[in-house]
Design a protein around this motif. Structure first.
Motif, PDB file in Angstrom:
ATOM      1  N   HIS A 156      50.924  41.685  39.584  1.00 18.44           N
ATOM      2  CA  HIS A 156      49.958  42.581  38.965  1.00 18.44           C
ATOM      3  C   HIS A 156      50.294  42.634  37.478  1.00 18.44           C
ATOM      4  O   HIS A 156      51.313  42.089  37.059  1.00 18.44           O
ATOM      5  N   CYS A 210      45.006  47.275  36.015  1.00 26.62           N
ATOM      6  CA  CYS A 210      45.639  46.012  36.399  1.00 26.62           C
ATOM      7  C   CYS A 210      44.838  44.874  35.757  1.00 26.62           C
ATOM      8  O   CYS A 210      43.620  44.846  35.829  1.00 26.62           O
ATOM      9  N   GLU A 226      45.799  41.461  36.207  1.00 25.15           N
ATOM     10  CA  GLU A 226      46.114  40.182  36.835  1.00 25.15           C
ATOM     11  C   GLU A 226      45.381  40.194  38.166  1.00 25.15           C
ATOM     12  O   GLU A 226      45.645  41.080  38.986  1.00 25.15           O
ATOM     13  N   TYR A 227      44.480  39.231  38.386  1.00 23.46           N
ATOM     14  CA  TYR A 227      43.666  39.284  39.600  1.00 23.46           C
ATOM     15  C   TYR A 227      44.568  39.283  40.839  1.00 23.46           C
ATOM     16  O   TYR A 227      45.370  38.364  41.031  1.00 23.46           O
ATOM     17  N   CYS A 228      44.440  40.344  41.663  1.00 28.80           N
ATOM     18  CA  CYS A 228      45.394  40.519  42.769  1.00 28.80           C
ATOM     19  C   CYS A 228      44.672  40.745  44.095  1.00 28.80           C
ATOM     20  O   CYS A 228      45.253  41.250  45.045  1.00 28.80           O
ATOM     21  N   HIS A 236      41.202  44.540  43.062  1.00 28.74           N
ATOM     22  CA  HIS A 236      41.861  44.405  41.750  1.00 28.74           C
ATOM     23  C   HIS A 236      41.212  45.272  40.683  1.00 28.74           C
ATOM     24  O   HIS A 236      41.887  45.966  39.924  1.00 28.74           O
ATOM     25  N   MET A 293      42.153  48.881  40.607  1.00 27.11           N
ATOM     26  CA  MET A 293      43.580  49.203  40.503  1.00 27.11           C
ATOM     27  C   MET A 293      43.853  49.806  39.130  1.00 27.11           C
ATOM     28  O   MET A 293      44.274  49.123  38.207  1.00 27.11           O
TER      29      MET A 293
HETATM   30 CU1  CUA Z   1      46.811  44.545  40.797  1.00 30.06          CU
HETATM   31 CU2  CUA Z   1      45.058  43.202  39.894  1.00 30.06          CU
END
Ligand code: CUA
Length: 329
Positions: free
Chosen positions: A158, A193, A195-197, A201, A204
């Motif tokens: 993340h 966030c 960062e693609y999670c 996402h 987040m």
């Molecule tokens: Cu955690 Cu995107």
């Protein structure tokens, strides 16, 4: 020209309390400098795009084949010209490097008086652990007090980003990363966030609240302890449900997210992935919190995407959650 661009770079272009067209408010100690660096590079780039594109259009018109049917002979060499267009842009680029290097070292060097807050990332919530042990889903800090965040992730990569502070850092499973800032403005901001999670996402996020100096201790005393403040166990459980990020996957209204909804869960017969059924009682709920892989509800695995809360929730926290789930009808 260069002189006025340099002067521009030294000057914060916007008042520290308001955002502009490109940026949110400058709410940390290095936001002003970073924005000035950004605008310096922006205007240098804009200037040269204009000059180069302008000359291109000018020459296209001036040397058009209709006016100049015979091609001009290219001059082979011009030492002063070549030195000028190598050295002058070289100085500007070197200056950009110095700006970037200063900014980078500044952002990576927390001051020794920074207060540490541990940040745990999981799909799809942020959890903050304060020096006194308080755990919460919001980041609360004080104006003018340097803060160091120690980031960890329990699942995937993340990235913690507070646009108003102009700083971000990845949270990587299996290692700690650090980020610091000194808030210079009170108010509420958002961490996101970046960062693609996975599925949620974009949801987040975490609220970041900057208090007046001296006010944080009061907030930690009242809000920080879910069991304090005269809360009943069910009210404490509701708070823990929010603080620990349960809401990211389990709704209270019956709608399905990554996990089953908590609506009417307590006492219900749950169909499991192995075909058996289980009554959602105290023991089942406790086991599912501490060992999410043990009994996975049909349609939600295997494996379950839920991280274990072993070591993160105390017995009284689990008891409070169970008391809360009894009330979610
Ligand atoms: Cu955690 Cu995107």
């Amino acid at each position: 020209m260069l002189h006025s661009l340099l002067a521009l770079a030294q000057q914060p272009r916007i008042a520290p309390t308001e955002g502009d067209f490109w940026f949110p408010p400058q709410a940390s100690s290095f936001a002003g400098k970073l924005d000035a660096d950004y605008y310096f590079i922006y205007w240098v780039s804009a200037f040269f795009v204009f000059v180069i594109a302008g000359v291109l259009v000018l020459f296209t018109l001036k040397y058009h084949t209709k006016k100049h049917p015979k091609a001009e002979r290219t001059s082979t060499h011009n030492t002063p010209l070549e030195l000028a267009w190598s050295i002058l842009p070289g100085i500007v680029l070197l200056y950009m490097f110095v700006l970037g290097f200063e900014g980078f070292t500044d952002l990576r060097t927390p001051p020794s008086n920074a207060v540490n807050v541990d940040v745990t990332a999981q799909k799809w919530a942020w959890t903050f652990t304060y020096p006194n042990g308080v755990v919460h889903d919001e980041l609360h800090v004080e104006k003018d007090q340097p803060v160091q965040l120690t980031l960890a992730s329990v699942d995937v990569i993340h990235s913690f980003w507070v646009a108003a502070f102009r700083t971000k850092m990845d949270a990587v499973p299996g290692r700690y990363t650090k980020l610091w800032f000194t808030p210079t403005m009170t108010g509420e901001f958002w961490a996101q966030c970046t960062e693609y999670c996975g599925t949620n996402h974009s949801m987040m996020r975490a609220k970041v609240v900057v208090h007046e100096p001296g006010e944080l201790a009061k907030w930690l005393a009242v809000e920080g302890d879910p069991h304090g403040g005269g809360r009943t166990p069910a009210q404490a459980g509701e708070k823990i449900y929010k603080i620990q990020g349960c809401a990211a996957c389990h709704t209270l209204d019956g709608s399905k997210l990554t996990g089953p909804s908590f609506k009417g869960l307590f006492g219900r017969e749950e169909q499991l992935v192995d075909g058996s059924t289980v009554a959602a009682d105290e023991n089942y709920i406790r086991e599912s919190i501490l060992n999410p892989q043990a009994k996975i509800v049909s349609g939600y695995g295997p494996p379950s995407t839920m991280p274990t809360f072993q070591g993160r929730l105390k017995e009284d926290d689990i008891a409070a959650l169970i008391a809360f789930l009894r009330t979610v009808k």
